[in-house]
Design an enzyme around this catalytic site. Structure first.
Site, short mmCIF file in Angstrom:
data_model
loop_
_atom_site.label_atom_id
_atom_site.label_comp_id
_atom_site.label_asym_id
_atom_site.label_seq_id
_atom_site.Cartn_x
_atom_site.Cartn_y
_atom_site.Cartn_z
N LYS A 159 0.85 -1.21 0.00
CA LYS A 159 0.00 0.00 0.00
C LYS A 159 0.87 1.24 0.00
O LYS A 159 2.04 1.21 0.42
CB LYS A 159 -0.95 0.02 1.20
CG LYS A 159 -0.30 0.04 2.59
CD LYS A 159 0.13 1.40 3.10
CE LYS A 159 0.79 1.30 4.48
NZ LYS A 159 1.64 2.44 4.83
N ASP B 83 -1.96 -1.61 10.73
CA ASP B 83 -2.19 -1.54 9.27
C ASP B 83 -2.93 -2.77 8.75
O ASP B 83 -3.35 -2.78 7.59
CB ASP B 83 -0.86 -1.46 8.52
CG ASP B 83 -0.34 -0.03 8.40
OD1 ASP B 83 -1.08 0.90 8.75
OD2 ASP B 83 0.81 0.13 7.94
O1 C5P Z 1 0.31 -1.38 15.37
P1 C5P Z 1 1.74 -1.57 15.06
O2 C5P Z 1 2.38 -2.61 15.93
O3 C5P Z 1 2.01 -1.83 13.61
O4 C5P Z 1 2.45 -0.19 15.37
C1 C5P Z 1 3.85 -0.08 15.55
C2 C5P Z 1 4.13 1.11 16.42
O5 C5P Z 1 3.80 2.33 15.72
C3 C5P Z 1 3.29 1.16 17.68
O6 C5P Z 1 3.93 0.46 18.72
C4 C5P Z 1 3.23 2.63 17.98
O7 C5P Z 1 4.41 3.04 18.61
C5 C5P Z 1 3.21 3.27 16.61
N1 C5P Z 1 1.85 3.60 16.14
C6 C5P Z 1 1.20 4.70 16.68
N2 C5P Z 1 -0.07 5.01 16.26
C7 C5P Z 1 -0.68 4.29 15.30
C8 C5P Z 1 -0.04 3.16 14.73
C9 C5P Z 1 1.24 2.86 15.17
O8 C5P Z 1 1.74 5.38 17.56
N3 C5P Z 1 -1.90 4.62 14.90
#
Ligand code: C5P
Length: 282
Positions: A12, A129
């Site tokens: 994406k 995501d």
């Molecule tokens: O959800 P995911 O594990 O992919 O996200 C990785 C990191 O990115 C999270 O631990 C967080 O620190 C940050 N993040 C965030 N806000 C979001 C998505 C991700 O702060 N909406």
């Protein structure tokens, strides 16, 4: 399950990504228009009681691969074979796309008949995501990533992806983001109009994470400049980077810019094409 199944896990880009603040749970509040593009990993699922994953990039074949986490989330076995083309930690959602496809392959192959809400729950637990990739195509994504509103497919556009070749941690980019860089209220609306993004009438591309990502990785600025110098009119960081993209006026122009910059020419991929699953073995 008695037949191997296969799907393509598309990458994406974020046409817009606006961060409006930090939430009580530590995540950030997003508004983003996401779009699947024609760079994809292959993922096969074969019948097997035990869970296993074979991947051509051996360092990605471990237990922390999001495909394995997807199967664990559903309590399923199966022999997965993953062929990577999307670079890891690149802002293109490669691991998240693999995970969402793994959920859909398991749901189809084991006839689990999971409801959209059950699939969304599993996807949200795996990563912010992942919910988008249950829908693919064009979508408005909000919350921390779990609120996905599928949009009608945008007109097909060609673009060039350029990756500086260094991984960048999403968590680090969000940590680097300063409160004064938050965007409120978000400005994404123009992309929701019918026919938005047709060649010649591109609404503004915007990404709140571009500034913090550039501070962490100066190679991003070089890549943006290379695309602009090669003739791309609109260039932007995708997600938390470090991959950048530049829109092109058509396929030939995208191929020319890709040749000149060392990037990859891709096009938008609509929902129907992106969600196809077929019976096939590796
Ligand atoms: O959800 P995911 O594990 O992919 O996200 C990785 C990191 O990115 C999270 O631990 C967080 O620190 C940050 N993040 C965030 N806000 C979001 C998505 C991700 O702060 N909406």
């Amino acid at each position: 399950m008695n037949r191997p199944v296969h799907g393509l896990a598309y990458a994406k880009i974020n046409l817009t990504l606006e961060v409006s603040g930090k939430r009580a749970d530590g995540y950030h509040e997003l508004t983003s228009v996401m779009q699947t593009v024609s760079l994809a990993d292959d993922l096969w699922l074969e019948p097997a009681a035990e869970l296993s994953l074979r991947c051509d990039v051996t360092e990605l074949a471990g237990d922390d691969n999001l495909v394995v986490r997807a199967a664990r989330a559903l309590g399923c076995g199966g022999r997965f074979v993953l062929r990577k083309r999307i670079p890891a930690a690149a802002g293109l959602g490669g691991g998240s796309s693999d995970a969402a496809l793994a959920l859909r392959l398991l749901n189809a192959a084991f006839e689990l008949r999971l409801s959209p809400a059950e699939l969304l729950d599993a996807a949200t637990c795996i990563g912010s995501d992942v919910p988008f990739f249950l829908h693919c195509g064009s979508a408005l994504v909000q919350g921390r990533g779990e609120l996905v509103q599928p949009l009608p497919d945008l007109p097909v556009r060609w673009l060039v992806l350029l990756n500086p070749g260094v991984p960048l941690s999403t968590a680090r980019v969000f940590q680097e983001l300063r409160p004064e860089e938050y965007v409120a209220p978000p400005n994404t609306r123009a992309w929701l109009e019918p026919g938005a993004g047709a060649s010649g009438q591109t609404p503004q591309l915007t990404n709140t994470l571009e500034a913090p990502a550039k501070r962490l990785e100066p190679a991003i600025q070089d890549c943006l400049l290379r695309l602009r110098t090669a003739g791309s009119t609109a260039v932007l960081l995708s997600g938390s980077g470090p991959t950048v993209y530049g829109l092109a006026s058509g396929e030939a122009e995208a191929q020319r810019i890709a040749g000149q910059t060392g990037g990859i020419a891709v096009r938008f991929v609509g929902r129907r094409e992106a969600l196809a699953i077929t019976a096939d073995s590796p």
